[in-house]
Motif scaffolding. Structure first.
Motif, PDB file in Angstrom:
ATOM      1  N   CYS A  97       0.829  -1.192   0.000  1.00  0.00           N
ATOM      2  CA  CYS A  97       0.000   0.000   0.000  1.00  0.00           C
ATOM      3  C   CYS A  97       0.872   1.253   0.000  1.00  0.00           C
ATOM      4  O   CYS A  97       1.804   1.362   0.787  1.00  0.00           O
ATOM      5  N   CYS A 102       0.000   4.695   5.021  1.00  0.00           N
ATOM      6  CA  CYS A 102       1.098   3.741   4.904  1.00  0.00           C
ATOM      7  C   CYS A 102       2.391   4.443   4.518  1.00  0.00           C
ATOM      8  O   CYS A 102       3.478   4.041   4.925  1.00  0.00           O
ATOM      9  N   CYS A 138      -4.072   2.795  -1.154  1.00  0.00           N
ATOM     10  CA  CYS A 138      -4.887   2.592   0.037  1.00  0.00           C
ATOM     11  C   CYS A 138      -5.732   1.330  -0.033  1.00  0.00           C
ATOM     12  O   CYS A 138      -6.550   1.142  -0.899  1.00  0.00           O
ATOM     13  N   LEU A 139      -5.501   0.462   0.914  1.00  0.00           N
ATOM     14  CA  LEU A 139      -6.245  -0.787   1.006  1.00  0.00           C
ATOM     15  C   LEU A 139      -7.414  -0.630   1.957  1.00  0.00           C
ATOM     16  O   LEU A 139      -8.180  -1.552   2.159  1.00  0.00           O
ATOM     17  N   SER A 141      -7.021  -0.238   5.090  1.00  0.00           N
ATOM     18  CA  SER A 141      -6.595  -0.743   6.395  1.00  0.00           C
ATOM     19  C   SER A 141      -5.623   0.233   7.030  1.00  0.00           C
ATOM     20  O   SER A 141      -4.647  -0.163   7.664  1.00  0.00           O
ATOM     21  N   CYS A 142      -5.898   1.509   6.834  1.00  0.00           N
ATOM     22  CA  CYS A 142      -4.971   2.553   7.252  1.00  0.00           C
ATOM     23  C   CYS A 142      -4.690   2.525   8.741  1.00  0.00           C
ATOM     24  O   CYS A 142      -3.648   2.977   9.189  1.00  0.00           O
TER      25      CYS A 142
HETATM   26  S1  FES Z   1      -3.066   4.172   3.346  1.00  0.00           S
HETATM   27 FE1  FES Z   1      -2.473   2.108   3.317  1.00  0.00          FE
HETATM   28  S2  FES Z   1      -4.269   1.102   3.833  1.00  0.00           S
HETATM   29 FE2  FES Z   1      -4.923   3.175   3.666  1.00  0.00          FE
END
Ligand code: FES
Ligand SMILES: Cc1cc2nc3c(=O)[nH]c(=O)nc-3n(C[C@H](O)[C@H](O)[C@H](O)COP(=O)(O)O)c2cc1C
Ligand code: FES
Lengths: 177, 550, 254
Positions: A97, A102, A138-139, A141-142
């Protein structure tokens, strides 16, 4: 045209429409459910990618004909959307991510160490075809940043060493696992 | 088949009785965050443990949506005892079941008196973590679909819109456009076919509010859409979800199937002539598809490139028909407003920003996760009370809101209420609700570069200022972070920011300079340190010419 | 057909059979216009110059190059004249200092994007981009050139495509789709990596849908699409067919 799975290329040569291949049948079902409408282009490309892991030129040609969409439009759509890939993926994929959380959490360092350890950058596959590296925006799971997906499984609170270790396990194993 | 009020109430009653039948109810979070900490295996282990002891009849184990405190996952909540466990491992399943009815396990216990929980005010997330997102009965037991019944049977479309307007709800997708006004425009448009679209593209990296709502309480969004469709006169709805959210897609599809089977979607809902169908459409990894005109093009199977507005979607939208497009969270607010009245909703929040807002707290803060607070809550309270402050004794530097379209808010604004206007005044935007907290280890030039890279690679490429302007800006920022920039480059950056902001075609380009402009405004000294002294104060950038110094 | 066109046509069908006539001001001159006319069309009727690049009479509008931006008094937002319709009583300003400055910078950005080396270009002297630089008084480019490495596709027997000169106005894509009906052209990828392609991104010469009509070449504003074997002096584009074809197809346009 290069193709990895031999049976896939075979089913392309025989008409995919009549193909008994489960993968083509799933694509055809999507096309049918949407009444062969041009607006089902993205849905259909999703179905192709889900079945075959990527979208090749033959598949694009077939989709264009079935949905009566111009060839160039199919290619344009398949390359505009980053979720679609025209290259066959490796046996294993690691999606790191690169979303804001992340990134702040240090995902750049993870990418750097993967590059150091395996010589691959995002979008590339190791020469033996075992591991593909991808990035995501972005997954979701931030809260667990930095996060990555290993063969479909999300893992959070990672650091460079853990990720390298996981990938190394794939790279060493035979393609069975 | 259509459903009557009695049947709806009966479903609720049966479900409530079923719940009462259990002495303990164990709720395990199975939303994305906790799933990535193996909460699914934990749930299995818990179920096995219960059946091994033959306790199925008085202990209920169920998967629920997000419990909020994602950092501490997997989370387990025991009812009616009201005990929250954090960081639960598979091996903890047995001990937890053993402890039921006795003393809670101290080592895993997480106090719900924490400000993280106590300071929240839940409207949108009221069911999150309480109901099983895959069972429609659970939603109905919490009063679900009652608002739809009320709207269809006891209110005219006009009255529905009036209620929303009275509540003062504003769009939660970023711009904060008054929802009642938007509905009125679509309702007024004359056309046989109209559409309702739910924007679940959630492209802002670092934000996961919409995902959690869809994964934890999908029926709430469907109900909101159905009420909206009734109000504006539409019969077909689409939910545009990013393909990166497979779980949300799966739960939505399940929810739609259940709702259709029960008759709260489909033909003749609640014995009226109202008909409403919903279809899910998948995105394919393009941030710009969150922009409404691009999103509609994408639903039509075309390239997701925005077109100039006007005409607005309310007049000329999907396939040329008047179209209502709202964000997930906006729709999620609809049912409570109809149920409790606009006046109730208007009583929460500030003068111009009503209701609550869900934020995704992430970055350098102790409690990361999902929070819902009344509009107007102080930024300081969010970061230091609810968020628990900066980890490892770090120092707060800035909070980034609004993602690639927003800005960085520095320390001197910590005592600012969080609402649409205050955020805009501070040079940022509300955005969709991502809040990334940064400490001293973040270099603000590097952060600006990160967002510019994002905008550059997400630019659709249609208009020149966005396509080439963001690329030029990115190159200039790279020059700065590598120590190769000259003072004149800063002028060029400011000039280009102004150009792109004022001349780009769509919102992506028009807001792309925001992260640069806000960091330049508040942290200009960091830029000049990179340019003139060739040092990165946060020691985050690899400065080439400065190498010999280190 | 763009959304805006269909929209204007639909409106004129439902609301008023007889189109309303508006009066407003462009650069302090009183003008009158049909309500479905764009500011650009009205300006042209009145011999007021507004630079354009992606716009071409006879094709749908894209509103993408942003060179035609104008100010409307009292509104901070700049609007593209090619897709914005007039409104009663507004005052349009087409040539303020601020706009002139923005336009020059946008043009500079276009020049930095690809390798526009006029001296070796077949369209030298008949190039719309060159002409715009003159008209807008762009004397030098003060941003860094991006120098992408791009190829030439000379596989077609009569035409060639030089990506170095392409400004992504997409006139070729539109003329091929809207007039010729072949839809051979489209754009692949996105952002700065966008490229025009034929069919499945294959050599133009091997395209199965190209009719070889050459309309794309005629509408191209620069030397990106050209006829083979033409000298620089001969490479003048002929576009008379466009309004004519539109007329034949019964589309009511300016
Ligand atoms: S920024 Fe990596 S999961 Fe949202
Ligand atoms: C580049 C860009 C990205 C956007 N992304 C989203 C998004 O991911 N989700 C969303 O709800 N709105 C997004 N929007 C805003 C939408 O265009 C639109 O305003 C919103 O969905 C309207 O809903 P609302 O009135 O309920 O806020 C985006 C806008 C722009 C310009
Ligand atoms: S001519 Fe109007 S934007 Fe290009």
């Amino acid at each position: 045209m290069t193709q990895t799975a031999a049976d896939a290329s075979q089913s392309v040569q025989t008409n995919p429409k009549q193909s008994q291949d489960r993968r083509w049948r799933s694509v055809n079902r999507t096309i049918r459910l949407n009444g062969n409408q041009p607006d089902a282009l993205i849905e259909t490309l999703h179905a192709v990618q889900e079945s075959f892991g990527y979208i090749d030129l033959d598949a694009m040609q077939y989709v264009a004909r079935e949905l009566t969409v111009p060839l160039s439009r199919v290619y344009a759509v398949a390359t505009f959307y980053h979720y679609f890939t025209l290259k066959p993926p490796g046996d294993h994929t690691c999606v790191v991510c690169m979303g804001t959380a992340c990134y702040i959490g240090g995902s750049t360092a993870i990418l750097d160490s993967i590059h150091e350890g395996f010589g691959i950058s995002p979008g590339e596959t190791t020469p033996d075809g075992k591991v593909s590296l991808l990035t995501a925006r972005c997954l979701g799971s931030c809260g667990l940043a930095p996060a990555a997906v290993f063969d479909g499984e999300v893992a959070g609170k990672l650091d460079a060493a853990t990720v390298v270790e996981k990938i190394a396990r794939w790279a060493d194993h035979d393609s069975e696992s | 088949m259509t459903l009557s009020l009695e049947e709806l109430q009966q479903i609720a009653r049966i479900e409530k009785d079923r719940r009462e039948g259990f002495q303990h109810r164990i709720k395990i979070c199975v939303a994305a965050g906790c799933l990535s900490c193996q909460s699914a295996t934990l749930k299995e282990a818990m179920e096995k443990e219960v059946s091994r002891r033959g306790m199925e009849n008085w202990v209920d184990v169920k998967g629920v949506g997000c419990l909020g405190l994602c950092t501490a996952g997997p989370l387990v909540f025991v009812e009616p005892d009201g005990i929250l466990y954090q960081g639960v491992k598979v091996s903890d399943a047995g001990p937890i079941i053993e402890s039921l009815g006795a003393e809670p396990i101290d080592a895993l216990h997480c106090s719900t008196d924490l400000p993280f929980f106590a300071r929240q005010h839940k409207v949108v997330l009221e069911n999150c973590g309480r109901i099983d997102p895959e069972r429609i009965e659970d939603y109905i037991a919490e009063g679900g679909y009652y608002a739809l019944y009320q709207a269809l049977r006891n209110m005219t479309p006009r009255e529905v819109i009036q209620e929303i307007t009275r509540g003062g709800l504003r769009g939660r997708g970023g711009a904060g456009y008054p929802t009642g006004l938007k509905w009125t425009t679509v309702a007024k448009a004359v056309n046989a076919t109209k559409y309702v679209i739910c924007n679940a593209d959630e492209g802002d990296p670092g934000a996961f509010m919409d995902r959690s709502v869809l994964e934890s309480d999908p029926h709430r969004v469907l109900e909101g859409m159905a009420i909206a469709a009734y109000a504006v006169g539409a019969a077909q709805g689409f939910i545009y979800v990013r393909a990166e959210y497979p779980l949300a897609v799966k739960r939505l599809r399940t929810a739609i199937a259940h709702a259709e089977r029960l008759g709260v979607l489909g033909n003749g809902i609640f014995n009226t002539r109202f008909r409403f169908d919903v279809r899910v459409r998948l995105g394919a990894g393009a941030f710009v598809c969150g922009e409404e005109t691009a999103l509609m093009a994408s639903i039509e199977g075309r390239l997701g490139k925005p077109r100039p507005r006007p005409p607005y979607p309310a007049e000329y939208g999907l396939w040329g028909c008047p179209t209502l497009i709202n964000n997930v969270e906006t729709f999620a607010n609809v049912a409570p407003i109809i149920r409790n009245g606009g006046a109730w909703f208007a009583g929460i929040g500030t003068e111009t920003s009503k209701g609550t807002k869900v934020f995704a707290l992430a970055g350098r803060v102790n409690h990361t996760g999902l929070i819902e607070v009344p509009m107007g809550t102080m930024l300081r309270d969010i970061v230091f009370e609810i968020g628990g402050g900066i980890p490892r004794g770090g120092r707060f530097k800035a909070v980034q809101t609004g993602g690639p379209s927003g800005g960085c808010i520095p320390e001197q604004y910590l005592d600012m209420p969080v609402d649409y206007e205050s955020l805009a005044e501070a040079g940022s935007i509300m955005g969709s609700g991502g809040m990334i907290i940064m400490d001293e280890s973040s270099c603000m030039v590097d952060v600006a570069k990160f967002f510019m890279e994002f905008c550059m690679s997400e630019s659709c490429g249609k208009c020149v200022p966005c396509r080439v302007g963001t690329t030029q800006l990115y190159h200039l920022l790279c020059k700065i972070t590598s120590g190769a920039a000259q003072p004149s480059d800063l002028d060029k950056i400011e000039e280009l920011c102004d150009l792109v902001k004022n001349t780009a075609l769509c919102g992506l380009g028009q807001t792309a300079p925001n992260p640069v402009m806000s960091t330049l405004h508040y942290f200009r000294d960091e830029y000049t340190a990179h340019i003139e002294d060739k040092v990165c104060p946060a020691k985050a950038c690899k400065m080439q010419p400065a190498k010999e110094v280190v | 057909m763009t959304a805006a066109d269909a929209f204007s046509r639909k409106k004129s069908n439902t609301e008023a059979r007889s189109v309303r006539i508006l009066t407003f001001k462009i650069d302090d001159r009183d003008v009158s216009a049909r309500e479905d006319e764009t500011i650009l069309a009205v300006a042209r009727q009145n011999n007021i110059y507004i630079p354009t690049l992606c716009h071409l009479d006879g094709l749908s509008e894209r509103g993408a190059c942003r060179l035609c931006i104008v100010e409307i008094k009292g509104s901070p937002k700049l609007v593209p004249a090619c897709v914005t319709r007039g409104r009663e009583g507004i005052e349009v300003i087409t040539n303020s200092e601020r706009i002139a400055d923005y336009r020059r910078k946008i043009l500079e950005l276009i020049f930095t994007e690809r390798n526009h080396v006029c001296s070796v270009c077949v369209s030298n002297g008949h190039c719309e981009l060159q002409q715009l630089a003159v008209n807008l008084g762009m004397t030098h480019v003060h941003y860094d050139y991006l120098y992408p490495r791009l190829a030439i596709d000379a596989s077609h027997e009569r035409f060639s495509l030089d990506h170095d000169r392409c400004v992504l106005c997409l006139r070729c894509v539109r003329v091929c789709d809207e007039i010729e009906g072949a839809h051979t052209w489209d754009v692949m990828k996105r952002g700065i990596n966008s490229r025009v392609i034929t069919d499945l991104n294959q050599p133009w010469g091997s395209s199965s849908t190209c009719t070889g009509c050459g309309k794309c070449v005629q509408v191209c504003p620069t030397g990106a699409l050209s006829e083979k074997g033409k000298s620089v002096a001969e490479m003048v584009k002929r576009r008379q067919f466009l309004p004519y074809l539109q007329l034949m197809r019964g589309v009511d346009r300016e």
